[in-house]
Write a protein that holds these residues in place. Structure first.
Motif, mmCIF file in Angstrom:
data_model
loop_
_atom_site.group_PDB
_atom_site.id
_atom_site.type_symbol
_atom_site.label_atom_id
_atom_site.label_comp_id
_atom_site.label_asym_id
_atom_site.label_seq_id
_atom_site.Cartn_x
_atom_site.Cartn_y
_atom_site.Cartn_z
ATOM 1 N N GLY A 217 -23.324 19.680 65.820
ATOM 2 C CA GLY A 217 -22.839 18.344 65.486
ATOM 3 C C GLY A 217 -23.959 17.395 65.099
ATOM 4 O O GLY A 217 -23.950 16.811 64.002
ATOM 5 N N ARG B 118 -24.913 15.707 61.511
ATOM 6 C CA ARG B 118 -24.807 14.247 61.442
ATOM 7 C C ARG B 118 -26.124 13.607 61.011
ATOM 8 O O ARG B 118 -26.131 12.518 60.423
ATOM 9 C CB ARG B 118 -24.382 13.683 62.804
ATOM 10 C CG ARG B 118 -24.195 12.158 62.804
ATOM 11 C CD ARG B 118 -23.792 11.629 64.166
ATOM 12 N NE ARG B 118 -22.471 12.108 64.535
ATOM 13 C CZ ARG B 118 -22.232 12.916 65.539
ATOM 14 N NH1 ARG B 118 -23.248 13.363 66.292
ATOM 15 N NH2 ARG B 118 -21.007 13.314 65.825
ATOM 16 N N ARG C 71 -19.452 6.176 62.833
ATOM 17 C CA ARG C 71 -19.578 7.404 63.626
ATOM 18 C C ARG C 71 -18.319 8.258 63.506
ATOM 19 O O ARG C 71 -18.406 9.489 63.431
ATOM 20 C CB ARG C 71 -19.853 7.039 65.083
ATOM 21 C CG ARG C 71 -20.439 8.187 65.890
ATOM 22 C CD ARG C 71 -21.040 7.679 67.187
ATOM 23 N NE ARG C 71 -21.697 8.748 67.906
ATOM 24 C CZ ARG C 71 -22.936 9.166 67.685
ATOM 25 N NH1 ARG C 71 -23.653 8.610 66.728
ATOM 26 N NH2 ARG C 71 -23.475 10.145 68.395
ATOM 27 N N GLN C 72 -17.147 7.621 63.480
ATOM 28 C CA GLN C 72 -15.909 8.376 63.338
ATOM 29 C C GLN C 72 -15.814 9.009 61.957
ATOM 30 O O GLN C 72 -15.386 10.168 61.805
ATOM 31 C CB GLN C 72 -14.703 7.458 63.572
ATOM 32 C CG GLN C 72 -13.357 8.175 63.502
ATOM 33 C CD GLN C 72 -13.244 9.320 64.492
ATOM 34 O OE1 GLN C 72 -13.582 9.164 65.676
ATOM 35 N NE2 GLN C 72 -12.803 10.486 64.025
ATOM 36 N N GLN D 16 -18.309 9.902 60.156
ATOM 37 C CA GLN D 16 -19.266 11.011 60.158
ATOM 38 C C GLN D 16 -18.665 12.237 60.838
ATOM 39 O O GLN D 16 -18.830 13.365 60.359
ATOM 40 C CB GLN D 16 -20.560 10.580 60.853
ATOM 41 C CG GLN D 16 -21.365 9.564 60.071
ATOM 42 C CD GLN D 16 -22.562 9.032 60.845
ATOM 43 O OE1 GLN D 16 -22.787 9.417 61.997
ATOM 44 N NE2 GLN D 16 -23.324 8.151 60.216
ATOM 45 N N ARG D 17 -17.950 12.028 61.935
ATOM 46 C CA ARG D 17 -17.297 13.158 62.612
ATOM 47 C C ARG D 17 -16.265 13.809 61.697
ATOM 48 O O ARG D 17 -16.124 15.036 61.667
ATOM 49 C CB ARG D 17 -16.651 12.687 63.919
ATOM 50 C CG ARG D 17 -17.628 12.512 65.071
ATOM 51 C CD ARG D 17 -16.894 12.418 66.401
ATOM 52 N NE ARG D 17 -16.194 11.155 66.524
ATOM 53 C CZ ARG D 17 -16.697 10.068 67.106
ATOM 54 N NH1 ARG D 17 -17.927 10.098 67.626
ATOM 55 N NH2 ARG D 17 -15.996 8.951 67.192
ATOM 56 N N ASN D 18 -15.544 12.975 60.953
ATOM 57 C CA ASN D 18 -14.551 13.519 60.021
ATOM 58 C C ASN D 18 -15.213 14.338 58.918
ATOM 59 O O ASN D 18 -14.708 15.395 58.516
ATOM 60 C CB ASN D 18 -13.731 12.386 59.411
ATOM 61 C CG ASN D 18 -12.856 11.681 60.433
ATOM 62 O OD1 ASN D 18 -12.575 12.236 61.503
ATOM 63 N ND2 ASN D 18 -12.441 10.465 60.124
ATOM 64 N N ALA E 143 -16.308 17.709 60.376
ATOM 65 C CA ALA E 143 -15.162 18.614 60.535
ATOM 66 C C ALA E 143 -14.730 19.178 59.183
ATOM 67 O O ALA E 143 -14.407 20.366 59.063
ATOM 68 C CB ALA E 143 -14.009 17.868 61.197
ATOM 69 N N VAL F 236 -19.294 22.542 66.520
ATOM 70 C CA VAL F 236 -20.147 21.351 66.680
ATOM 71 C C VAL F 236 -20.831 21.315 68.040
ATOM 72 O O VAL F 236 -21.879 20.677 68.192
ATOM 73 C CB VAL F 236 -19.333 20.053 66.473
ATOM 74 C CG1 VAL F 236 -18.861 19.937 65.043
ATOM 75 C CG2 VAL F 236 -18.157 19.984 67.452
ATOM 76 N N ASP F 237 -20.263 21.976 69.033
ATOM 77 C CA ASP F 237 -20.822 21.930 70.393
ATOM 78 C C ASP F 237 -21.729 23.116 70.706
ATOM 79 O O ASP F 237 -22.180 23.264 71.844
ATOM 80 C CB ASP F 237 -19.684 21.885 71.418
ATOM 81 C CG ASP F 237 -18.853 20.616 71.302
ATOM 82 O OD1 ASP F 237 -19.450 19.553 71.048
ATOM 83 O OD2 ASP F 237 -17.617 20.695 71.441
#
Length: 692
Positions: free
Chosen positions: A465, A469, A480-481, A483-485, A488, A501-502
């Motif tokens: 992740g 990022r 930040r949201q 970027q997460r999208n 994914a 991501v983890d």
């Protein structure tokens, strides 16, 4: 007559803290004196574990739990460590995959070779050193008496591999095990090493086990072949019969994944779905069932035995492919020319468009300094010398050549990791060489680099992740949201689960890490991706997945690629145009099929003749050609044509005058040679070669 080596029903396990890996499950193989046995398969199939079990060099927790290994009538699998010390290096020699990590960096190569003779033969220091010089000469090391005093880091990759072979041969073993001896080498060095092993086998009467994932390597070298999958032998027969008429679906799938099999582009490379099974809990039935396109219910219920239509062709399958009891037709494996795809892809890429990237007279010299304090300049390495080419949007330009030819340096210059000494790099009409570091950083989303070693290019302390990022944060793209999208979405595009991501980079396979490298390159939506040897270290099946993925994303996202590789078959498959580099110079450039099937420059022809072909008949019929000799030093390159010192057609003018790039067709095919393989259509001034 008894075999030299007999492996009977061998079981090897690796005990971990929470589970046990059943690495080998009933492997049976034999090798006759003077014979070469090729063992092939994907990473994790058990081929290297078989070799390590024979040598009893298993990783921590590894044990032979059943079966036997017999060498020349002596059962060696039950020997203790003292007993095996007499066998290793004395009766069985082994060439490891990575010579740099296998050699001791604190000892000279002469001392390391002599050590084997001192231990096993009881020789004095002078005799052992003389033997070290003798075997270095035997493996073709230039000036062996001088080289014995060198350390491993002072040698090239090919020379280090020769040192490994010399160490393995120092005591004249009965059996030589070569574990992926050419994986990290370019095609010319690969050919030299394989020919050396072949020649030594004939001269010394040794048996050889050649472990590799490259089907082309065993095609022209091995007498017999064994295909392994998930810790088992799934097919074994003579090399000729295996390539002509594969019976197991896994063997057929490996052949279907070869780039030369789909080089005409009419169909995609066959990509074996899924992943090999987890050997901590192997499936009950056929281990290939979950990935097999011919699977039936019975395949999942019980395990097929290793049987066949004849005693000399055994396979582990209820529903075999191919022809029962027939050798098949090797002509079916030969690659035929069919340039239609390239014309179709070129049209789709926008024929007549202005180039997205154009390099003009690109030069990069690296200063050579001396002195610990003053660091005075004593010379220059000519890494890139006047390279010009162009790539239109949506197309792929393949850059090929030996290690040290400058192709990676060109990629690093375009990506901004090196500063050009001269020339220009025009991207979207803007000269990148004129930009400051800060300006270049702001424009970095336009061009991204896909590294050869995806694992080394990622921070092992960061999860996926944050790795993905990071470039978004540096460029201040999105919340930040958002970027997460984006993360994914890009993971989905490259075929990885969202849960990735983890995880840390070391928790992924080689193919998955290369997908991560591609995701990292694409996260900023660049116009140009510089792919530096992106599939050179991957199995043929994983290689097919990555190449198919790159072509799919190119079509869907309109990407443009600079694809750098030493593998001409791979480059021919993915590229519309190919540029061939030698010692910093672009010596030939043109449409991919023209360059591959109708080469003009002797160096290009030599590279093509050096590439292993996955067809034993074609490999044995091929004349002993290729690029001979060693690459000259870029510190003092030859005058005139830089290839003249290795060229069979060189004459006096080649030393006096540098040949210009001349036209050899109306489609942009150019080459720089005074004595080309065919006559040019007209002399033109050197200019950037645009992908047709």
């Amino acid at each position: 007559m008894a075999s030299l080596l007999e492996i009977a029903d061998l079981h090897t396990e690796i005990r971990l803290r929470s589970a046990t890996v059943h690495a080998l499950d009933g492997v049976s193989l034999n090798v006759e004196a003077g014979e070469c046995l090729g063992i092939v398969g994907e990473s994790g199939c058990g081929k290297t574990m078989t070799a390590l079990s024979v040598m009893q060099l298993l990783p921590p927790g590894g044990h032979i739990t059943g079966g036997s290994v017999t060498l020349a009538g002596q059962e060696i699998s039950s020997l203790d460590e003292n007993g095996m010390q007499h066998v290793r290096g004395n009766e069985i020699g082994m060439i490891f995959q990575d010579p740099m990590t296998s050699l001791n960096p604190t000892m000279t190569i002469g001392d390391q070779i002599a050590e084997t003779v001192l231990l096993h033969r009881g020789a004095d220091a002078r005799t052992a050193r003389a033997r070290a010089i003798e075997v270095l000469g035997l493996v073709g090391m230039p000036r062996p008496a001088e080289r014995v005093g060198n350390y491993p880091h002072q040698l090239s990759g090919g020379m280090r591999q020769r040192v490994m072979i010399a160490m393995a041969l120092a005591c004249e073993p009965k059996l030589l095990i070569a574990d992926e001896p050419t994986t990290a080498l370019d095609v010319t060095i690969q050919k030299q090493i394989l020919e050396l092993i072949d020649d030594l086998r004939r001269r010394l009467g040794m048996a050889v086990i050649l472990v590799t994932h490259d089907l082309g390597v065993i095609a022209g070298r091995a007498d017999r072949a064994a295909v392994m999958y998930a810790g088992k032998v799934v097919e074994t027969t003579s090399t000729l019969r295996l390539f002509a008429n594969p019976r197991h679906p896994y063997t057929e799938a490996l052949f279907g994944a070869l780039p030369e099999k789909a080089a005409d582009g009419i169909e995609r490379l066959y990509s074996i779905p899924g992943m090999p099974p987890d050997l901590t809990s192997p499936p009950a039935g056929c281990r290939f069932a979950a990935r097999c396109r011919y699977v039936q219910d019975s395949c999942r219920e019980r395990e097929p035995a290793l049987e066949g239509d004849s005693w000399d062709h055994l396979f582990r399958c209820f529903f075999p492919v191919g022809k029962a009891g027939e050798a098949g037709d090797t002509a079916a494996l030969q690659v035929k020319e069919a340039p239609g795809r390239r014309l179709e892809r070129a049209a789709a890429g926008g024929d007549g468009q202005q180039p997205l990237l154009r390099t003009d007279g690109l030069v990069k010299n690296f200063a050579v300094t001396a002195g610990a304090v003053l660091q005075r300049k004593v010379g220059e390495v000519s890494a890139v010398a006047g390279v010009s080419f162009a790539i239109r949007p949506g197309q792929t330009f393949g850059l090929v050549g030996e290690s040290g030819c400058g192709k990676t340096t060109v990629g690093r210059l375009i990506a901004g990791l090196e500063k050009a000494t001269g020339g220009s790099i025009m991207l979207d009409g803007e000269d990148l060489t004129k930009l400051s570091k800060r300006e270049r950083r702001r424009r970095s989303p336009k061009v991204q680099l896909m590294f050869q070693d995806s694992y080394a290019s990622m921070d092992p302390r960061m999860r996926v992740g944050p790795i993905l990022r990071e470039p978004l944060a540096i460029q201040r793209i999105g919340s930040r949201q958002e970027q997460r999208n984006k993360i994914a979405a890009i993971l989905d595009e490259v075929g990885l689960p969202g849960a990735a991501v983890d995880r840390y980079p070391h928790e992924f396979s080689g193919g998955q890490r290369q997908r991560l490298g591609l995701a990292r390159a694409l996260i900023l939506r660049p116009k140009l991706v510089v792919a530096d040897e992106p599939v050179s270290a991957l199995d043929v099946s994983i290689q097919a997945q990555i190449l198919n993925l790159m072509l799919d994303l190119q079509r869907d996202l309109g990407l443009t690629y600079l694809f750098i590789s030493h593998d001409l078959s791979v480059v021919r498959y993915v590229s519309e145009s190919i540029g061939v580099m030698y010692l910093g110079k672009l010596v030939e450039v043109g449409p991919a099929d023209d360059v591959y099937y109708r080469p003009v420059h002797p160096y290009t022809k030599g590279l093509i003749d050096t590439v292993p072909v996955a067809d034993p008949v074609a490999a044995q019929a091929r004349e002993d050609k290729g690029v001979a000799g060693e690459l000259p030093s870029a510190l003092s390159p030859p005058s005139g044509c830089r290839f003249r010192t290795r060229c069979p057609r060189a004459q006096d003018i080649c030393a006096a005058e540098e040949p210009p790039l001349r036209s050899f067709g109306p489609n942009g095919h150019r080459a720089a040679c005074h004595f080309p393989l065919r006559e040019p259509e007209g002399v033109t001034e050197p200019e950037p070669a645009t992908a047709p």
